[in-house]
Write an enzyme that holds these catalytic residues in place. Sequence first.
Site, PDB file in Angstrom:
ATOM      1  N   CYS A  47      23.188 -10.911  26.620  1.00 24.07           N
ATOM      2  CA  CYS A  47      22.540 -11.960  27.724  1.00 24.07           C
ATOM      3  C   CYS A  47      22.369 -11.164  29.013  1.00 24.07           C
ATOM      4  O   CYS A  47      21.215 -11.330  29.841  1.00 24.07           O
ATOM      5  CB  CYS A  47      23.540 -12.871  27.900  1.00 24.07           C
ATOM      6  SG  CYS A  47      23.898 -13.907  26.426  1.00 24.07           S
ATOM      7  N   SER A  48      23.236 -10.300  29.421  1.00 27.25           N
ATOM      8  CA  SER A  48      22.789  -9.447  30.566  1.00 27.25           C
ATOM      9  C   SER A  48      21.399  -8.687  30.586  1.00 27.25           C
ATOM     10  O   SER A  48      20.694  -8.664  31.199  1.00 27.25           O
ATOM     11  CB  SER A  48      23.652  -8.491  31.058  1.00 27.25           C
ATOM     12  OG  SER A  48      25.158  -9.367  31.400  1.00 27.25           O
TER      13      SER A  48
END
Length: 157
Positions: A47-48
């Site tokens: 997600c980062s």
Amino acid sequence: MVSTGDTAPDISATIANGEVEDFELSDHLGDGPVVLAFFPGAFTPPCSNEMVALQEHLGDFHDAGATVLGLSADSAFSLNSFRDEHGLEFDLVSDMGRSAIQDYDLEIDIEDLGLLGVANRAVFVVDDDGEVAYSWVADDPTNEPDYDELLDAVESA
């Protein structure tokens, strides 16, 4: 599942924009395409990576007149910390009640990480009329979208 050609379900949630405020997707329609990037959880590596990639393409999205929004089940406070940590210049939407995640039929469990009822990774481009002009849903939540394809969809919306 919401797909290209459908009317995008409205989203009522909380926005993490450095502050914590109410958010309605309908308030953002009519000013150019809206990119809704659903993701499972802040501070997880995939997600980062995705949010940083969207940030890296943000100038291109803005040149195309688009608004980019990340959306997850995380709290707005957590999302503000996530924005700060990664230098994200776009807003993140907190769907702790999971109504948008459910309306877009994206709810999944990632049991080995203890993430239950979170959003699968997905991207939708919503045009000025509230129609889904582009949709992509990951087969596996560790996969990221094709950012060039996404930008092409924004430019065509």
